[in-house]
Scaffold this active site. Sequence first.
Site, PDB file in Angstrom:
ATOM      1  N   ALA A  28       0.931  -1.158  -0.067  1.00 55.54           N
ATOM      2  CA  ALA A  28       0.014  -0.045   0.012  1.00 55.54           C
ATOM      3  C   ALA A  28       0.947   1.180   0.175  1.00 55.54           C
ATOM      4  CB  ALA A  28      -0.993   0.081   1.212  1.00 55.54           C
ATOM      5  N   GLY A  29       2.091   1.087  -0.454  1.00 55.19           N
ATOM      6  CA  GLY A  29       2.818   2.175  -0.638  1.00 55.19           C
ATOM      7  C   GLY A  29       2.604   3.268  -1.434  1.00 55.19           C
ATOM      8  N   ASP A  77       7.265  -8.082   3.367  1.00 54.76           N
ATOM      9  CA  ASP A  77       7.531  -8.579   1.878  1.00 54.76           C
ATOM     10  C   ASP A  77       6.526 -10.002   2.090  1.00 54.76           C
ATOM     11  OD1 ASP A  77       8.194 -10.017  -0.040  1.00 54.76           O
ATOM     12  OD2 ASP A  77      10.387 -10.148   0.040  1.00 54.76           O
ATOM     13  N   VAL A  78       5.664 -10.001   1.269  1.00 53.76           N
ATOM     14  CA  VAL A  78       4.432 -10.956   1.309  1.00 53.76           C
ATOM     15  C   VAL A  78       5.246 -12.486   1.143  1.00 53.76           C
ATOM     16  CG1 VAL A  78       2.586  -9.519   0.874  1.00 53.76           C
ATOM     17  CG2 VAL A  78       3.655 -10.929  -1.136  1.00 53.76           C
ATOM     18  N   SER A 158      -6.985  -9.715 -11.215  1.00 49.30           N
ATOM     19  CA  SER A 158      -6.686  -8.955 -12.580  1.00 49.30           C
ATOM     20  C   SER A 158      -7.391  -9.662 -13.687  1.00 49.30           C
ATOM     21  CB  SER A 158      -5.437  -8.966 -13.003  1.00 49.30           C
ATOM     22  OG  SER A 158      -5.179  -8.622 -14.226  1.00 49.30           O
ATOM     23  N   TYR A 170       2.101 -14.328 -14.210  1.00 46.36           N
ATOM     24  CA  TYR A 170       1.544 -13.334 -13.540  1.00 46.36           C
ATOM     25  C   TYR A 170      -0.486 -13.851 -13.740  1.00 46.36           C
ATOM     26  CZ  TYR A 170      -1.109  -8.612 -12.890  1.00 46.36           C
ATOM     27  OH  TYR A 170      -1.761  -7.806 -12.503  1.00 46.36           O
ATOM     28  N   ALA A 173      -1.211 -16.900 -12.022  1.00 41.90           N
ATOM     29  CA  ALA A 173      -1.247 -16.582 -10.591  1.00 41.90           C
ATOM     30  C   ALA A 173      -2.483 -15.894 -10.289  1.00 41.90           C
ATOM     31  CB  ALA A 173      -0.049 -15.463 -10.138  1.00 41.90           C
ATOM     32  N   LYS A 174      -2.794 -14.770 -11.341  1.00 40.40           N
ATOM     33  CA  LYS A 174      -4.259 -14.139 -10.786  1.00 40.40           C
ATOM     34  C   LYS A 174      -5.396 -15.162 -11.074  1.00 40.40           C
ATOM     35  CE  LYS A 174      -2.807  -9.849 -10.212  1.00 40.40           C
ATOM     36  NZ  LYS A 174      -2.915  -9.158  -8.597  1.00 40.40           N
TER      37      LYS A 174
HETATM   38  N1  LIG Z   1      -2.284  -1.066 -12.381  1.00 43.93           N
HETATM   39  C1  LIG Z   1      -2.613  -1.960 -13.229  1.00 43.93           C
HETATM   40  O1  LIG Z   1      -2.938  -1.698 -14.436  1.00 43.93           O
HETATM   41  C2  LIG Z   1      -3.419  -3.169 -12.532  1.00 43.93           C
HETATM   42  C3  LIG Z   1      -4.283  -3.983 -13.537  1.00 43.93           C
HETATM   43  C4  LIG Z   1      -4.996  -4.996 -12.864  1.00 43.93           C
HETATM   44  C5  LIG Z   1      -4.333  -5.596 -11.733  1.00 43.93           C
HETATM   45  N2  LIG Z   1      -3.620  -4.759 -10.937  1.00 43.93           N
HETATM   46  C6  LIG Z   1      -3.293  -5.258  -9.685  1.00 43.93           C
HETATM   47  O2  LIG Z   1      -3.560  -4.214  -8.595  1.00 43.93           O
HETATM   48  C7  LIG Z   1      -2.380  -4.426  -7.569  1.00 43.93           C
HETATM   49  C8  LIG Z   1      -1.727  -3.204  -7.466  1.00 43.93           C
HETATM   50  O3  LIG Z   1      -1.184  -2.493  -8.430  1.00 43.93           O
HETATM   51  P1  LIG Z   1      -0.437  -1.259  -8.838  1.00 43.93           P
HETATM   52  O4  LIG Z   1      -0.350  -1.003 -10.315  1.00 43.93           O
HETATM   53  O5  LIG Z   1      -1.217  -0.480  -7.651  1.00 43.93           O
HETATM   54  O6  LIG Z   1       0.980  -1.460  -8.039  1.00 43.93           O
HETATM   55  P2  LIG Z   1       2.354  -0.599  -8.331  1.00 43.93           P
HETATM   56  O7  LIG Z   1       3.258  -1.112  -9.229  1.00 43.93           O
HETATM   57  O8  LIG Z   1       1.938   0.981  -8.551  1.00 43.93           O
HETATM   58  O9  LIG Z   1       2.617  -0.824  -6.804  1.00 43.93           O
HETATM   59  C9  LIG Z   1       3.145  -1.862  -6.118  1.00 43.93           C
HETATM   60  C10 LIG Z   1       3.826  -2.037  -4.732  1.00 43.93           C
HETATM   61  O10 LIG Z   1       3.948  -3.310  -4.382  1.00 43.93           O
HETATM   62  C11 LIG Z   1       4.982  -3.379  -3.514  1.00 43.93           C
HETATM   63  N3  LIG Z   1       5.453  -4.425  -3.641  1.00 43.93           N
HETATM   64  C12 LIG Z   1       6.156  -5.109  -4.688  1.00 43.93           C
HETATM   65  N4  LIG Z   1       6.608  -6.392  -4.242  1.00 43.93           N
HETATM   66  C13 LIG Z   1       6.312  -6.520  -2.817  1.00 43.93           C
HETATM   67  C14 LIG Z   1       6.200  -7.728  -2.033  1.00 43.93           C
HETATM   68  N5  LIG Z   1       7.078  -8.707  -2.408  1.00 43.93           N
HETATM   69  N6  LIG Z   1       5.669  -7.476  -0.686  1.00 43.93           N
HETATM   70  C15 LIG Z   1       4.864  -6.628  -0.399  1.00 43.93           C
HETATM   71  N7  LIG Z   1       4.916  -5.253  -1.274  1.00 43.93           N
HETATM   72  C16 LIG Z   1       5.421  -5.425  -2.444  1.00 43.93           C
HETATM   73  C17 LIG Z   1       5.986  -2.067  -4.105  1.00 43.93           C
HETATM   74  O11 LIG Z   1       6.999  -1.716  -3.239  1.00 43.93           O
HETATM   75  C18 LIG Z   1       4.867  -1.063  -4.545  1.00 43.93           C
HETATM   76  O12 LIG Z   1       4.776   0.015  -3.542  1.00 43.93           O
HETATM   77  C19 LIG Z   1      -1.759  -5.631  -7.968  1.00 43.93           C
HETATM   78  O13 LIG Z   1      -2.217  -6.973  -7.375  1.00 43.93           O
HETATM   79  C20 LIG Z   1      -1.805  -5.626  -9.380  1.00 43.93           C
HETATM   80  O14 LIG Z   1      -1.793  -6.922  -9.949  1.00 43.93           O
HETATM   81  C21 LIG Z   1      -3.033  -3.520 -11.426  1.00 43.93           C
END
Ligand SMILES: NC(=O)c1ccc[n+]([C@@H]2O[C@H](COP(=O)([O-])OP(=O)(O)OC[C@H]3O[C@@H](n4cnc5c(N)ncnc54)[C@H](O)[C@@H]3O)[C@@H](O)[C@H]2O)c1
Length: 274
Positions: A28-29, A77-78, A158, A170, A173-174
């Site tokens: 959630a950063g 870290d998950v 996703s 990916y 996994a989804k």
């Molecule tokens: N952005 C898109 O287009 C999109 C589309 C479909 C689904 N999603 C899903 O939405 C979710 C968030 O995506 P986003 O685009 O906001 O991400 P993002 O890439 O903007 O941010 C990801 C965050 O995850 C953190 N992170 C990475 N590895 C980690 C770990 N091992 N443990 C804990 N934290 C970790 C990073 O430090 C970062 O702050 C994800 O599950 C992604 O698959 C995103």
Amino acid sequence: MTPATPTTPAPPATPARFDGHSVLITAAGQGIGAATAHRLAAEGASVLVTDLDAERAQDTAAAIREAGGAAESLACDVADRAAVEAAVVHAVAVFGGLDVLVNNAYAAGQDAPLFEDETDDVWQRDLDITLSGPFRCARAALPHLAASGRGAIVTIGSVNGEQDFGGHAYSAAKAGLASLTRTLAGHAGPRGVRVNLVAPGTVRTDAWSGRDAELERLAALYPLGRVGTPEDIAAAVAFLASSDAAWITGTTLRVDGGILAVNTGFRRAMEGRG
Ligand SMILES: NC(=O)c1ccc[n+]([C@@H]2O[C@H](COP(=O)([O-])OP(=O)(O)OC[C@H]3O[C@@H](n4cnc5c(N)ncnc54)[C@H](O)[C@@H]3O)[C@@H](O)[C@H]2O)c1
């Protein structure tokens, strides 16, 4: 002149659906995780903001507090079972219990140009973070969610879990998360815990930074004419985590601007628009 009498009463202000609730959210950063943390906090929740990157988690929590909400932060870290368990223990210790888990972390390695060149490393990392991460978090959180009496898990899936948009590991996994959502819903339902999945389409986050032209081309494929915002996804997570979804479990909610329902390319070809 007498002012006109309104015929419909003003809608009630949005109720604070998460007053007294404690939430743990991963990754959630920034992006969707940060927007979700803000949304739940704005509706009254106390949020433990976790992220692999401690500084990012701190920044999100600080911004929530600046906006008048309640938030703490922790590096997590998950992929690390001990770190996940420590985060759950921390949330329970600081907030006095745990009501909601939001699984948001993911990893998405690049596909090799040729499938036969795919590496074990990318495959295993994507599965370990994206699929096994939510498993680890749910396993650690479940006893506390069950004790809450109103527990809910919302995982971010996703559209890749339902259709090919690239990303072999990916996407696998989804897709696996939809199955985990169902089996866990079956197990957790009798313990008073609901488990649901949100499947976003393309969302403008830092994951897409520097790719504005690509996002513009993709937006044209969406029936609603745009890509999503983190807040679009946060609203759906808040709904599924709240008592408004009290009879919803084991389901996948697509929040995707219609991309999975409507075959835009097919329709355009039929209409001779290429
Ligand atoms: N952005 C898109 O287009 C999109 C589309 C479909 C689904 N999603 C899903 O939405 C979710 C968030 O995506 P986003 O685009 O906001 O991400 P993002 O890439 O903007 O941010 C990801 C965050 O995850 C953190 N992170 C990475 N590895 C980690 C770990 N091992 N443990 C804990 N934290 C970790 C990073 O430090 C970062 O702050 C994800 O599950 C992604 O698959 C995103």
